[in-house]
Design a protein around this motif. Structure first.
Motif, mmCIF file in Angstrom:
data_model
loop_
_atom_site.group_PDB
_atom_site.id
_atom_site.type_symbol
_atom_site.label_atom_id
_atom_site.label_comp_id
_atom_site.label_asym_id
_atom_site.label_seq_id
_atom_site.Cartn_x
_atom_site.Cartn_y
_atom_site.Cartn_z
ATOM 1 N N THR A 1 0.831 -1.204 0.000
ATOM 2 C CA THR A 1 0.000 0.000 0.000
ATOM 3 C C THR A 1 0.867 1.256 0.000
ATOM 4 O O THR A 1 0.574 2.226 -0.710
ATOM 5 C CB THR A 1 -0.937 0.002 1.223
ATOM 6 O OG1 THR A 1 -1.551 -1.279 1.351
ATOM 7 C CG2 THR A 1 -2.014 1.057 1.084
ATOM 8 N N THR A 2 1.950 1.235 0.777
ATOM 9 C CA THR A 2 2.868 2.370 0.813
ATOM 10 C C THR A 2 3.539 2.580 -0.540
ATOM 11 O O THR A 2 3.710 3.718 -1.000
ATOM 12 C CB THR A 2 3.943 2.155 1.894
ATOM 13 O OG1 THR A 2 3.304 2.010 3.167
ATOM 14 C CG2 THR A 2 4.920 3.314 1.949
ATOM 15 N N VAL B 1 -5.437 3.834 -4.781
ATOM 16 C CA VAL B 1 -4.848 3.614 -3.455
ATOM 17 C C VAL B 1 -5.924 3.330 -2.417
ATOM 18 O O VAL B 1 -5.693 2.588 -1.454
ATOM 19 C CB VAL B 1 -4.027 4.853 -3.022
ATOM 20 C CG1 VAL B 1 -3.444 4.658 -1.625
ATOM 21 C CG2 VAL B 1 -2.924 5.140 -4.019
ATOM 22 N N LEU C 1 -6.785 -0.333 -1.806
ATOM 23 C CA LEU C 1 -5.700 -0.972 -1.054
ATOM 24 C C LEU C 1 -5.697 -0.529 0.399
ATOM 25 O O LEU C 1 -5.485 -1.334 1.315
ATOM 26 C CB LEU C 1 -4.350 -0.627 -1.692
ATOM 27 C CG LEU C 1 -4.001 -1.327 -3.000
ATOM 28 C CD1 LEU C 1 -2.738 -0.727 -3.594
ATOM 29 C CD2 LEU C 1 -3.826 -2.821 -2.768
ATOM 30 N N ALA C 2 -5.941 0.765 0.624
ATOM 31 C CA ALA C 2 -5.940 1.301 1.987
ATOM 32 C C ALA C 2 -7.023 0.646 2.828
ATOM 33 O O ALA C 2 -6.832 0.394 4.025
ATOM 34 C CB ALA C 2 -6.139 2.814 1.958
ATOM 35 N N TYR D 1 -6.211 -4.060 2.118
ATOM 36 C CA TYR D 1 -4.924 -4.700 2.411
ATOM 37 C C TYR D 1 -4.151 -3.945 3.485
ATOM 38 O O TYR D 1 -3.860 -4.488 4.550
ATOM 39 C CB TYR D 1 -4.113 -4.799 1.115
ATOM 40 C CG TYR D 1 -2.972 -5.797 1.160
ATOM 41 C CD1 TYR D 1 -3.057 -6.975 1.902
ATOM 42 C CD2 TYR D 1 -1.806 -5.575 0.429
ATOM 43 C CE1 TYR D 1 -2.010 -7.892 1.924
ATOM 44 C CE2 TYR D 1 -0.758 -6.481 0.436
ATOM 45 C CZ TYR D 1 -0.865 -7.643 1.188
ATOM 46 O OH TYR D 1 0.173 -8.535 1.216
ATOM 47 N N GLY D 2 -3.838 -2.689 3.218
ATOM 48 C CA GLY D 2 -3.133 -1.907 4.236
ATOM 49 C C GLY D 2 -3.949 -1.740 5.498
ATOM 50 O O GLY D 2 -3.408 -1.695 6.607
ATOM 51 N N TRP E 1 -4.275 3.291 7.765
ATOM 52 C CA TRP E 1 -4.777 3.168 6.392
ATOM 53 C C TRP E 1 -6.296 3.250 6.344
ATOM 54 O O TRP E 1 -6.863 3.817 5.401
ATOM 55 C CB TRP E 1 -4.281 1.869 5.761
ATOM 56 C CG TRP E 1 -2.834 1.931 5.384
ATOM 57 C CD1 TRP E 1 -1.798 1.212 5.906
ATOM 58 C CD2 TRP E 1 -2.248 2.787 4.389
ATOM 59 N NE1 TRP E 1 -0.615 1.565 5.315
ATOM 60 C CE2 TRP E 1 -0.862 2.522 4.373
ATOM 61 C CE3 TRP E 1 -2.765 3.737 3.514
ATOM 62 C CZ2 TRP E 1 0.013 3.187 3.517
ATOM 63 C CZ3 TRP E 1 -1.890 4.396 2.656
ATOM 64 C CH2 TRP E 1 -0.519 4.122 2.661
ATOM 65 N N TRP F 1 -8.316 6.097 4.289
ATOM 66 C CA TRP F 1 -9.425 5.809 3.382
ATOM 67 C C TRP F 1 -10.668 6.613 3.769
ATOM 68 O O TRP F 1 -11.302 7.241 2.908
ATOM 69 C CB TRP F 1 -9.727 4.312 3.434
ATOM 70 C CG TRP F 1 -10.994 3.938 2.725
ATOM 71 C CD1 TRP F 1 -11.174 3.778 1.384
ATOM 72 C CD2 TRP F 1 -12.266 3.688 3.336
ATOM 73 N NE1 TRP F 1 -12.485 3.439 1.109
ATOM 74 C CE2 TRP F 1 -13.172 3.378 2.299
ATOM 75 C CE3 TRP F 1 -12.719 3.680 4.647
ATOM 76 C CZ2 TRP F 1 -14.508 3.071 2.547
ATOM 77 C CZ3 TRP F 1 -14.047 3.372 4.899
ATOM 78 C CH2 TRP F 1 -14.934 3.077 3.856
#
Length: 219
Positions: A48-49, A68, A71-72, A75-76, A106, A110
């Motif tokens: 994610t980063t 992003v 993903l935030a 996953y993140g 994260w 989001w």
């Protein structure tokens, strides 16, 4: 550590351990093996980063930045939050605090972008985001100090992440695009280091020996 918990492990240690405890009648009871959640947390943070940092560094057009957010969230955010909860089960305080906190980072990132940033006056968005990031930089800095008793690999991740947060925070607060780009490149370094730590933990655990060094630091 209280009876009934598994042996404490650090987030880059791949080996699992059975903890033998007294069941109350003098018979030893073997607890189930709990897999190391550290590589999952590190991998979720790294990926994610990496994607966000590609945009911050100006290496990818800003138009694609909403990618992003998925993903935030998934996953993140959620995956890393779960890794933090599982680290509580292993008795690893450092891993539990780190992964739970950055999973929440994260998720809050989001939520900020999806729901709340529109309520901030345009003139104040940079200052608000800068404060948000600098506050996370302060948290990361004291976790970096704690990482001095984890491993060199994890210590480098937290050092690079501290630099990333402060650069992005200062850049956003002052609307300095050059500093934001520098923060993006620092984020790419952070992602690479976190990916290495995750990869080392998975490979060392799977092969049952130390193939990739992480240089664990003695307590």
């Amino acid at each position: 550590m209280e009876a009934g918990t598994s042996t404490a492990r650090e987030p880059t240690r791949g080996e699992a351990a059975r903890a033998r405890v007294d069941s109350g009648n003098g018979v030893a009871r073997v607890l189930p093996i709990t897999a190391d959640p550290g590589p999952l947390g590190l991998g979720a943070f790294a990926l994610t980063t990496f994607v966000l940092s590609m945009f911050n560094a100006g290496l990818v057009g800003k138009g694609g930045e909403p990618v992003v957010l998925g993903l935030a969230l998934a996953y993140g955010g959620l995956a890393q939050l779960l890794a933090g909860m599982w680290e509580f089960r292993t008795g690893n305080t450092f891993g539990a605090v780190a992964f739970t906190s950055f999973g929440a980072f994260w998720l809050s990132f989001w939520a900020l972008n999806q729901f709340f940033v529109k309520d901030i006056p345009a003139a104040d968005v940079g200052h608000a985001v800068g404060l948000f990031l600098i506050a996370w930089g302060i948290f990361t800095m004291y976790m970096w100090v704690a990482s001095f008793r984890v491993s060199v690999a994890v210590m480098l991740v937290f050092f690079a992440l501290t630099v990333t947060f402060f650069l992005l925070g200062i850049g956003n607060a002052g609307n300095h695009t050059g500093i934001i780009k520098a923060g993006g490149y620092a984020g790419l370094v952070t992602a690479a280091l976190a990916w290495y730590a995750s990869f080392a933990a998975v490979v060392n655990s799977t092969f049952g020996r130390s193939l990739l060094p992480v240089r664990e630091l003695k307590r």
